[in-house]
Design a protein around this motif. Structure first.
Motif, PDB file in Angstrom:
ATOM      1  N   LYS A 470       0.865  -1.165   0.000  1.00 34.92           N
ATOM      2  CA  LYS A 470       0.000   0.000   0.000  1.00 34.92           C
ATOM      3  C   LYS A 470       0.903   1.216   0.000  1.00 34.92           C
ATOM      4  O   LYS A 470       1.775   1.281   0.842  1.00 34.92           O
ATOM      5  CB  LYS A 470      -0.857  -0.023   1.267  1.00 34.92           C
ATOM      6  N   PRO A 471       0.734   2.130  -0.921  1.00 29.81           N
ATOM      7  CA  PRO A 471      -0.220   2.110  -2.005  1.00 29.81           C
ATOM      8  C   PRO A 471       0.295   1.261  -3.159  1.00 29.81           C
ATOM      9  O   PRO A 471       1.406   0.758  -3.110  1.00 29.81           O
ATOM     10  CB  PRO A 471      -0.279   3.586  -2.418  1.00 29.81           C
ATOM     11  N   GLY A 472      -0.559   1.146  -4.176  1.00 28.06           N
ATOM     12  CA  GLY A 472      -0.114   0.500  -5.411  1.00 28.06           C
ATOM     13  C   GLY A 472      -0.440  -0.967  -5.475  1.00 28.06           C
ATOM     14  O   GLY A 472       0.155  -1.696  -6.252  1.00 28.06           O
ATOM     15  N   LYS A 473      -1.405  -1.401  -4.684  1.00 27.64           N
ATOM     16  CA  LYS A 473      -1.762  -2.829  -4.656  1.00 27.64           C
ATOM     17  C   LYS A 473      -2.077  -3.406  -6.037  1.00 27.64           C
ATOM     18  O   LYS A 473      -1.634  -4.495  -6.363  1.00 27.64           O
ATOM     19  CB  LYS A 473      -2.953  -3.000  -3.697  1.00 27.64           C
ATOM     20  N   PRO A 474      -2.830  -2.685  -6.879  1.00 18.66           N
ATOM     21  CA  PRO A 474      -3.223  -3.348  -8.144  1.00 18.66           C
ATOM     22  C   PRO A 474      -2.188  -3.298  -9.264  1.00 18.66           C
ATOM     23  O   PRO A 474      -2.532  -3.544 -10.409  1.00 18.66           O
ATOM     24  CB  PRO A 474      -4.485  -2.579  -8.572  1.00 18.66           C
ATOM     25  N   ASN A 491      -4.539   6.149  -9.006  1.00 16.26           N
ATOM     26  CA  ASN A 491      -4.379   7.116  -7.913  1.00 16.26           C
ATOM     27  C   ASN A 491      -2.979   7.707  -7.981  1.00 16.26           C
ATOM     28  O   ASN A 491      -1.989   6.961  -8.022  1.00 16.26           O
ATOM     29  CB  ASN A 491      -4.572   6.421  -6.562  1.00 16.26           C
ATOM     30  N   SER A 494      -0.181   6.376  -5.796  1.00 16.88           N
ATOM     31  CA  SER A 494       0.120   4.975  -6.105  1.00 16.88           C
ATOM     32  C   SER A 494       0.954   4.892  -7.370  1.00 16.88           C
ATOM     33  O   SER A 494       1.917   4.121  -7.442  1.00 16.88           O
ATOM     34  CB  SER A 494      -1.160   4.176  -6.317  1.00 16.88           C
ATOM     35  N   SER A 555      -3.982   7.553  -1.049  1.00 16.97           N
ATOM     36  CA  SER A 555      -3.261   7.446  -2.324  1.00 16.97           C
ATOM     37  C   SER A 555      -3.789   8.400  -3.398  1.00 16.97           C
ATOM     38  O   SER A 555      -3.172   8.537  -4.438  1.00 16.97           O
ATOM     39  CB  SER A 555      -3.269   6.008  -2.826  1.00 16.97           C
TER      40      SER A 555
HETATM   41  O1  MOO Z   1      -3.058   0.741  -3.685  1.00 13.83           O
HETATM   42 MO1  MOO Z   1      -4.166   1.919  -3.792  1.00 13.83          MO
HETATM   43  O2  MOO Z   1      -2.777   2.505  -4.374  1.00 13.83           O
HETATM   44  O3  MOO Z   1      -3.836   1.924  -2.037  1.00 13.83           O
HETATM   45  O4  MOO Z   1      -4.823   3.361  -3.394  1.00 13.83           O
END
Ligand code: MOO
Ligand SMILES: Nc1nc2c(c(=O)[nH]1)N[C@H]1C(S)=C(S)[C@@H](COP(=O)(O)OP(=O)(O)OC[C@H]3O[C@@H](n4cnc5c(N)ncnc54)[C@H](O)[C@@H]3O)O[C@H]1N2
Length: 589
Positions: A470-474, A491, A494, A555
């Motif tokens: 987190k951030p950037g999970k996807p 985001n 992210s 994010s």
């Molecule tokens: O991974 Mo998202 O980037 O948490 O908002």
């Protein structure tokens, strides 16, 4: 009556082609062995036995929290048959009335509880005694055997596998078709070829590293080479200086004449093309950068002489040494010698030096060609007035700026609305023109998040999608031949954090540049709490002594990112940090 099913998981081999125990390879956050054991235990009423052999200690400890029966096969090296016998015998010892048994491997990461259940259902519905798993016209593990075949399995020898029995009784065999059973792991390539999902940060880095193409070279005029890495060894064509040269404004003399009064017989400005000869008892006026006359060996600074009206000089320089104020020929670099080694980063000084030795252009490690594709109906260009539901397209600005910091100056960017066919056309075109495509937005799970699907239809192989962070999970990463495709989350925080963590290091490797983002250990000024499960990268500010996590970690916000100079790392398993705790940070500046 419900039939009793046993599952034997064969995990005794030494993974000779992989070079490390494949049982302990991680897939989606846990080891392959733990995963398959968990999946087998999830089959209702199944009895599970895991046969181990090579690497007993680490494998036993990997299973320490599992309720499977672990049995050791001391003869694992003799062949798979011995492990089948050991596993089946173990199951029958504890469950003598077992009706059937599934023989499974541990290295098929997409074999799960549903596959086991399908094998069981197919056996029940067809009344066949053997159910194997098939893909692309071939079949293999996992294979279910009815009790009547146990004796045959027990008689297997040496390298024979359960397939031998399944082949022998083909009239009693049915195939459960499951394409993803084709993924098994014998080599490192097999492992990295898996379409990974929801992986750890380090695993994502390893996968990207695995797919980086070899650096390429390009010849650039010196003016455009700043910041790149020299991809050739430069040999000096000529000596520099090409002649003995004065480093001061003064008088050229013979050192042996330094006590004498010397007539000034000539003048040598820098740039003179006429070679002069100085004889004993003479001096010549000379200027910085001018060639020393033949016969002279020393220059005395003009401040250190008395000049008479009759244009003679008397030297007042007690400390004068032979050769003073003379730059010997070839003292910077000699003709035919190495002027600069391959791998040197071309700083302004390096460029000045190369220009000084007459180098017009240089072979450097080529910057990859990059295309940015910004997706989203809501995005509007800055300079326009926002309507309801619209946002300014800002990611291209920060990403182009970050790319510029990595030495990538020319970046094509295109905006596409949330439309599959337009996205596909744009992506196909980008793949033709660029080495790396950065897609931004649309990588998550919403109905309009087409990026991952469209990427796959363009022939891009998914290497991973989603990271435990987190951030950037996807974050999505895929490849098409040597081309790299990143799907950065939309985001803004992210997208930028994913760029720093994954894209920038990839560029640095491809361009053979030193890592710009350094990691250091420091202390945090404030506490920050989180749940275990994701690695957090917090926008933070480091003052040389300690690091402060900043406000506005969400994010979608960049306000505090604009004040941040580092990312504070909170590990996946941690609950956060207390004020004063030791933490690692990535310095961004
Ligand atoms: O991974 Mo998202 O980037 O948490 O908002
Ligand atoms: N049900 C779920 N929803 C979401 C999940 C999830 O796991 N389940 N993950 C969330 C996370 S975490 C992130 S990060 C985002 C990533 O979403 P996408 O990559 O699909 O991005 P979009 O939905 O297209 O946009 C997200 C956000 O960013 C703004 N955006 C997009 N591009 C730009 C740009 N070029 N300039 C400025 N702003 C941009 C966009 O308007 C959205 O506000 O998904 C969560 N959802």
């Amino acid at each position: 009556m419900i039939k009793q099913t046993g599952i034997v998981i064969l995990a005794a081999g030494n993974s000779s082609r992989l070079g490390l125990p494949k049982q302990l390879l991680e897939f989606e956050g846990e080891t392959l062995l733990k995963r398959i054991s968990r999946e087998a235990l999830a089959v209702p009423d199944a009895k599970v036995s895991v046969v181990i052999g090579a690497y007993p200690d680490p494998i036993n400890s990997a299973l320490k929290d599992s309720t499977v029966s672990v049995v050791s096969n001391p003869h694992w090296a003799t062949g798979m048959s011995t492990s089948i016998v050991v596993g089946l015998r173990d199951l029958l010892k504890h469950h003598p009335h077992l009706d059937r048994c599934i023989i499974s491997l541990c290295d098929q990461p997409f074999v799960d509880r549903h596959v086991f259940q399908q094998l069981i259902q197919l056996a029940d519905s067809t009344d066949k005694g053997i159910v194997a798993t098939g893909f692309s016209g071939i079949w293999g593990a996992p294979v279910l055997f009815d009790r009547k075949y146990f004796e045959h399995l027990m008689c297997l020898e040496g390298q024979q596998g359960a397939k031998k029995v399944a082949e022998q009784f083909s009239e009693d065999r049915v195939i459960f078709s499951y394409e993803d059973a084709k993924y098994d792991i014998d080599t490192q390539d097999d492992y990295f070829n898996l379409p990974h999902q929801f992986i750890r940060v380090q695993q994502a880095k390893d996968i990207i590293h695995h797919y980086l193409p070899a650096p390429k070279q390009i010849r650039l005029p010196l003016e455009e080479a700043l910041g790149y890495t020299l991809a050739q060894t430069v040999i000096a064509k000529q000596s520099i200086p090409a002649f003995p040269q004065s480093s001061m404004d003064g008088y050229a003399i013979r050192y042996s004449d330094k006590e004498r009064e010397l007539p000034v017989v000539d003048k040598i400005p820098a740039g003179t093309t006429v070679e002069k000869i100085l004889t004993e008892g003479q001096a010549m006026r000379i200027y910085t950068g001018a060639p020393l006359p033949q016969g002279a060996d020393t220059v005395v600074m003009q401040e250190k002489v008395d000049l008479s009206d009759a244009d003679t000089i008397q030297i007042r320089d007690e400390a004068l040494q032979l050769g003073d104020n003379v730059r010997p020929e070839g003292s910077e670099v000699r003709a035919e010698s190495i002027a600069m080694l391959t791998g040197t980063t071309l700083t302004p000084a390096a460029i000045g030096y190369l220009a000084g030795i007459g180098c017009r252009d240089v072979l450097v490690t080529a910057p990859p060609r990059i295309q940015l594709i910004l997706t989203g109906d809501e995005l509007k260009p800055i300079g326009t007035t926002l309507g309801y539901g619209e946002v300014y397209e800002s990611n291209s600005y920060q990403l182009k700026a970050a790319l510029r910091q990595q030495g990538i100056l020319h970046v094509e960017s295109r905006h596409v609305p949330d439309d599959r066919s337009q996205l596909r056309a744009t992506l196909e075109n980008a793949l033709d023109e660029a080495d790396i495509v950065l897609l931004v937005g649309g990588v998550s799970v919403g109905d309009y998040d087409y990026v991952v699907d469209v990427a796959k239809t363009c022939g891009i192989k998914q290497r991973f999608h989603r990271i435990r962070q987190k951030p950037g999970k996807p974050l999505f990463f895929g490849t098409q031949n040597e081309k790299l495709v990143f799907g950065l989350p939309g985001n803004p925080s992210s997208a930028l954090t994913c760029f720093y963590l994954y894209v920038a290091p990839a560029l640095e490797r491809m361009m053979e540049l030193p890592q710009r983002i350094r990691s250091i250990k420091t202390h945090t000024t404030h506490a920050y709490s989180k749940k275990p499960g994701l690695t957090h990268f917090l926008k933070a500010r480091y003052d040389g002594h300690a690091v402060e996590p900043l406000h506005a970690q969400e994010s979608y916000r960049l306000q505090s990112y604009a004040q941040a100079n580092c990312l504070l790392i909170l590990e996946e398993d941690s609950n956060g940090c207390a004020a004063g705790d030791e933490v690692y940070i990535h310095l961004l500046t």
